[in-house]
Design a protein around this motif. Structure first.
Motif, PDB file in Angstrom:
ATOM      1  N   ILE A 117       4.233   1.858  -1.354  1.00 24.54           N
ATOM      2  CA  ILE A 117       4.591   1.857  -2.558  1.00 24.54           C
ATOM      3  C   ILE A 117       3.287   2.808  -3.400  1.00 24.54           C
ATOM      4  O   ILE A 117       3.615   3.452  -3.816  1.00 24.54           O
ATOM      5  N   VAL A 118       2.118   1.917  -3.664  1.00 22.69           N
ATOM      6  CA  VAL A 118       1.015   2.479  -4.766  1.00 22.69           C
ATOM      7  C   VAL A 118       0.913   3.919  -4.249  1.00 22.69           C
ATOM      8  O   VAL A 118       0.306   4.511  -5.170  1.00 22.69           O
ATOM      9  N   LYS A 119       0.616   3.837  -2.976  1.00 20.66           N
ATOM     10  CA  LYS A 119      -0.075   5.506  -1.970  1.00 20.66           C
ATOM     11  C   LYS A 119       0.985   6.629  -2.906  1.00 20.66           C
ATOM     12  O   LYS A 119       0.396   8.050  -3.481  1.00 20.66           O
ATOM     13  N   ASN A 120       2.811   6.253  -2.425  1.00 20.12           N
ATOM     14  CA  ASN A 120       3.483   6.878  -2.696  1.00 20.12           C
ATOM     15  C   ASN A 120       4.041   7.181  -4.168  1.00 20.12           C
ATOM     16  O   ASN A 120       4.772   7.595  -4.649  1.00 20.12           O
ATOM     17  N   LYS A 121       3.155   6.149  -4.753  1.00 19.07           N
ATOM     18  CA  LYS A 121       2.994   6.133  -6.412  1.00 19.07           C
ATOM     19  C   LYS A 121       5.444   5.507  -6.337  1.00 19.07           C
ATOM     20  O   LYS A 121       5.909   6.798  -7.063  1.00 19.07           O
ATOM     21  N   LEU A 122       6.097   5.340  -5.637  1.00 21.76           N
ATOM     22  CA  LEU A 122       7.634   4.476  -5.258  1.00 21.76           C
ATOM     23  C   LEU A 122       8.047   3.721  -6.846  1.00 21.76           C
ATOM     24  O   LEU A 122       6.871   2.571  -6.663  1.00 21.76           O
ATOM     25  N   ILE A 123       8.975   4.551  -7.443  1.00 20.99           N
ATOM     26  CA  ILE A 123       9.066   3.280  -8.347  1.00 20.99           C
ATOM     27  C   ILE A 123      10.367   3.104  -7.914  1.00 20.99           C
ATOM     28  O   ILE A 123      10.706   3.412  -6.695  1.00 20.99           O
ATOM     29  N   ASN A 127       0.871  -1.174  -0.059  1.00 20.31           N
ATOM     30  CA  ASN A 127      -0.081   0.089   0.428  1.00 20.31           C
ATOM     31  C   ASN A 127       0.558   1.384  -0.016  1.00 20.31           C
ATOM     32  O   ASN A 127       0.172   2.314  -0.876  1.00 20.31           O
ATOM     33  N   ASN A 166      15.261   3.595  -3.658  1.00 17.77           N
ATOM     34  CA  ASN A 166      14.012   2.833  -2.784  1.00 17.77           C
ATOM     35  C   ASN A 166      13.653   1.835  -2.493  1.00 17.77           C
ATOM     36  O   ASN A 166      13.507   1.502  -1.794  1.00 17.77           O
TER      37      ASN A 166
END
Ligand code: KG4
Ligand code: ZN
Length: 331
Positions: A223-229, A221, A234
């Motif tokens: 990773i998805v929420k913060n739009k992490l590549i 969640n 990271n």
């Protein structure tokens, strides 16, 4: 007393010869993890097919180096584990012990992880102890009053600690098994803050249970929420804070158990015991009068030597014909 120990509960095939539960004379482990990397995890059928190929050649290597006259007993782990893998070790050893007329001992794989801490030590660890078994399939806390007397205090309510490492690693596109990969990336991260974005499930509950499934979901969640590549930096950061959450929970619960039962030693066993950050935190958290034992890395993962050691301390001889593989064996 020299015991031949054989391990084949999961994807490893371990064959070892151990003298008096401590001195390792021979130890070889064949793993199918290279093949299983293709699939990103264990495929029971593939693991078992690989074990069929290696088990006899490994045992033959022992017999070529050590005359069977010198071996006093044969031991095998008969559960818990994958039924296909278990059958290969159990049935092979049953036949060999009948052919060579050797006393035969069935070993609980979980108890054997505890005995990995008796291998190669100069002075024997003291009991009573708390055992933390952390592997790909298990996360259990046990109170060990004396040899063979294991009392289950708590365990995971969902994913095992190693399983959580493997699943998060897979999400981060890292290799299988995930634990060593996560540890490698985590060790390259220099935290600027102690604020961990991930939760510490069940940290403050009074029981001695664990839960890692929600932690894994919170990583996804985040990773998805913060739009992490998922670039190198990271991945290092996620690996670090995820690992930190897991080890803090493991250490906190182990310390609570050690205090409650006033033990002389804390034993950690299972593949996750190879994690250096876990070892450092455990050692720095425990009181002066309690010994902390982590197996050397070769004996943290599944191996035959720990089976032979467990058999030495619990000589429950059984007619080979009467032993059956038990995938659901517990403490
Ligand atoms: O005990 P084991 O060899 O097999 C089972 O009985 O499951 O444990 C394998 C597990 C895997 O989940 C693997 O990712 C984990 O142990 N593991 C580690 C490390 N090395 C292996 N987890 C965290 N840090 C490590 N260095
Ligand atoms: Zn294991």
């Amino acid at each position: 007393m020299i015991i031949l120990g054989v391990e084949s509960t999961c994807d490893e095939t371990g064959v070892a010869l151990v003298e008096n539960g401590t001195k390792v004379l021979f130890n070889k482990i064949a793993s199918s993890s290279d093949i299983l990397q293709k699939y990103g995890g264990i495929v029971p059928e593939v693991a078992a097919r690989e074990q069929i190929k290696v088990i006899i050649p490994l045992i033959r290597q022992v017999f070529e180096k050590y005359s069977t006259d010198k071996i006093d007993a044969f031991a095998v782990s008969y559960g818990p584990g994958l039924i296909g893998s278990l059958l290969i070790g159990v049935e092979t050893l049953k036949v060999l012990s009948l052919v060579y007329k050797k006393p035969f001992i069935g070993v609980n794989h979980l108890e054997a992880h505890f005995y990995s801490n008796f291998l190669g030590v100069k002075s024997l660890p003291k009991l009573p102890a708390i055992g933390l078994i952390v592997s790909g399939g298990h996360t259990d806390l046990v109170y060990v009053k004396k040899h063979g007397d294991f009392f289950h205090l708590g365990g995971t309510l969902d994913d095992a600690a190693g399983e959580a490492f493997d699943k998060v690693a897979r999400y981060l596109n890292l290799k299988y098994p995930g634990g060593p990969e996560i540890e490698k990336y985590a060790s390259q991260f220099l935290p600027k803050t102690n604020i961990n974005p991930f939760p510490l499930p069940l940290l403050l509950t009074d029981d001695l249970n664990f839960s890692f499934s929600g932690l894994k979901t919170s990583v996804v969640n985040y990773i998805v929420k913060n739009k992490l590549i998922l670039n190198n930096n990271n991945v290092k950061m996620i690996a670090y804070y995820f690992q930190q959450s897991v080890i803090e929970i493991l250490v906190k619960k182990t310390m609570s158990a050690a205090k409650k039962y006033n033990v002389k030693s804390v034993f950690v066993g299972g593949g996750v015991a190879a994690n250096g950050a876990l070892e450092n935190l455990m050692r720095s958290s425990v009181g002066k009068n309690v010994g902390v034992y982590f197996p050397v890395k070769t004996f943290a993962v599944d191996n035959g030597a720990m089976i032979a050691a467990a058999a030495f301390y619990n000589k429950h001889y059984i007619n080979p014909i009467l032993l059956s593989a038990n995938p659901n064996l517990r403490f």
